[in-house]
Design an enzyme around this catalytic site. Structure first.
Site, PDB file in Angstrom:
ATOM      1  N   PRO A   1       0.809  -1.200   0.000  1.00 55.05           N
ATOM      2  CA  PRO A   1       0.000   0.000   0.000  1.00 55.05           C
ATOM      3  C   PRO A   1       0.852   1.264   0.000  1.00 55.05           C
ATOM      4  CG  PRO A   1      -0.102  -1.140   2.114  1.00 55.05           C
ATOM      5  CD  PRO A   1       1.021  -1.695   1.354  1.00 55.05           C
ATOM      6  N   GLU A   2       0.443   2.214  -0.788  1.00 51.96           N
ATOM      7  CA  GLU A   2       1.029   3.546  -0.768  1.00 51.96           C
ATOM      8  C   GLU A   2       0.018   4.463  -0.084  1.00 51.96           C
ATOM      9  OE1 GLU A   2       2.684   4.605  -4.644  1.00 51.96           O
ATOM     10  OE2 GLU A   2       2.407   2.558  -5.317  1.00 51.96           O
TER      11      GLU A   2
ATOM     12  N   HIS B   1      -1.145 -16.621   7.252  1.00 52.80           N
ATOM     13  CA  HIS B   1      -0.050 -15.674   7.477  1.00 52.80           C
ATOM     14  C   HIS B   1      -0.416 -14.567   8.459  1.00 52.80           C
ATOM     15  CE1 HIS B   1       2.203 -17.672   4.394  1.00 52.80           C
ATOM     16  NE2 HIS B   1       1.269 -17.455   3.496  1.00 52.80           N
TER      17      HIS B   1
ATOM     18  N   ARG C   1       3.999 -11.840   3.048  1.00 55.02           N
ATOM     19  CA  ARG C   1       5.444 -11.723   2.911  1.00 55.02           C
ATOM     20  C   ARG C   1       6.140 -11.256   4.193  1.00 55.02           C
ATOM     21  NH1 ARG C   1       6.827  -8.890  -2.761  1.00 55.02           N
ATOM     22  NH2 ARG C   1       8.942  -9.499  -2.205  1.00 55.02           N
TER      23      ARG C   1
ATOM     24  N   ARG D   1      21.881  15.976  -5.999  1.00 59.86           N
ATOM     25  CA  ARG D   1      21.538  14.554  -6.024  1.00 59.86           C
ATOM     26  C   ARG D   1      21.568  14.075  -7.469  1.00 59.86           C
ATOM     27  NH1 ARG D   1      19.105  12.788  -1.221  1.00 59.86           N
ATOM     28  NH2 ARG D   1      19.620  10.750  -2.081  1.00 59.86           N
TER      29      ARG D   1
END
Length: 272
Positions: A2-3, A93, A111, A152
């Site tokens: 999720p973002e 899980h 995961r 950067r």
DNA sequence: AGCGGAACCTGTCGGC
DNA sequence: TGCCGACAGGTTCCGC
């Protein structure tokens, strides 16, 4: 998984289920999910507490109890919340099971990249230190990005994913934002101009707003509370569309890997 | 300091 | 059908 838009969606739905409710019990089947925090500290800290508020910082979900204590929940790639009746068995899980009056709330994470943490004082919670600008806050400006991108050489796509710069972006929305802003994902951060930074700010807010209004993006794993899907996948313009025509010019969408993640882009519409 | 790459896990999908 | 590699909405750690 999720973002920011997915986390926002999950928070809205969690509020409907557990706000003002008391946690009666708590099980942590795999202690490693706490990333070193003692399981007893977590379960003792949480048990008997009422959830007064649910909030977000970056991709972290924050449950607030009375006082300054609470819980941080990061869903990693595959974390999801599911409501079960108390007699139902935990899924394979399950990372945590919270008992409420009449139902249980499961945090399921195949995961196990996610994380849970109990905190006494939110100000001291280590994962929240150093998180960057919230996209909808007033500190997120073109000037801020120019300052952060200065010197950067790293690709702007990777910089957008850096949670110490911007809070909440992930791989899907970074690609979509760069497409809408017309910037090539490999463009070096230090080469972004002030007007390009302004475009990034505007399109970041716009894409996230649209995605939130469509309950986030479900491509494979992301699920809302109780397995519901988002709908923003129907509005993606480049993500996961390698070989398909660019919606602006018709050229085939390409995929490149940078920083170990896939980026999708149009080589004609997005400049280096 | 900043960068690239590997590691952490499990599941799924496509190719042979 | 089965095996194998590639890949997945994320983060962190390690060595240069």
């Amino acid at each position: 998984m999720p973002e920011l838009p997915e986390v926002e969606t999950i928070i809205r739905e969690l509020k409907g289920e557990i706000l003002r409710k008391k946690i009666l019990s708590c099980q942590i089947p795999r202690e490693s999910y706490l990333r070193g925090q003692d399981a007893k500290i977590f379960t003792d800290g949480v048990s008997g507490k009422t959830i007064n508020d649910i909030d977000r910082r970056g991709k972290y979900i924050i449950w607030r109890f009375e006082g300054s204590a609470g819980v941080l929940s990061h869903l990693g790639m595959t974390g999801k919340y599911v409501k079960l009746s108390p007699e139902e068995q935990s899924p394979k899980h399950t990372a945590a099971r919270f008992g409420f009056e009449g139902f249980d709330l499961i945090l399921d994470d195949a995961r196990r990249f996610g994380r849970l943490l109990y905190f006494d004082r939110e100000e001291d919670a280590e994962p929240l230190q150093g998180i960057g600008a919230e996209p909808f806050s007033e500190v997120f400006t073109a000037e801020y990005l120019i300052e952060e991108f200065k010197n950067r050489k790293r690709a702007v796509k990777e910089l957008l994913l850096d949670q110490t710069i911007i809070a909440g972006l992930g791989n899907i929305y970074a690609s979509e934002i760069l497409f809408r802003a017309g910037l090539h994902p490999m463009k070096a951060g230090e080469t972004i101009s002030a007007s390009q930074a302004q475009l990034l700010v505007e399109h970041t807010r716009k894409v996230l707003e649209e995605a939130i209004s469509h309950n986030g993006t479900t491509i494979s794993d992301y699920r809302r509370v109780d397995e519901k899907s988002g709908e923003f996948q129907d509005f993606l313009q480049v993500y996961d569309k390698e070989g398909e025509p660019c919606p602006k010019c018709g050229e085939a969408i390409r995929r490149i890997v940078s920083g170990g993640r896939s980026s999708y882009y149009c080589n004609k519409c997005q400049i280096l």
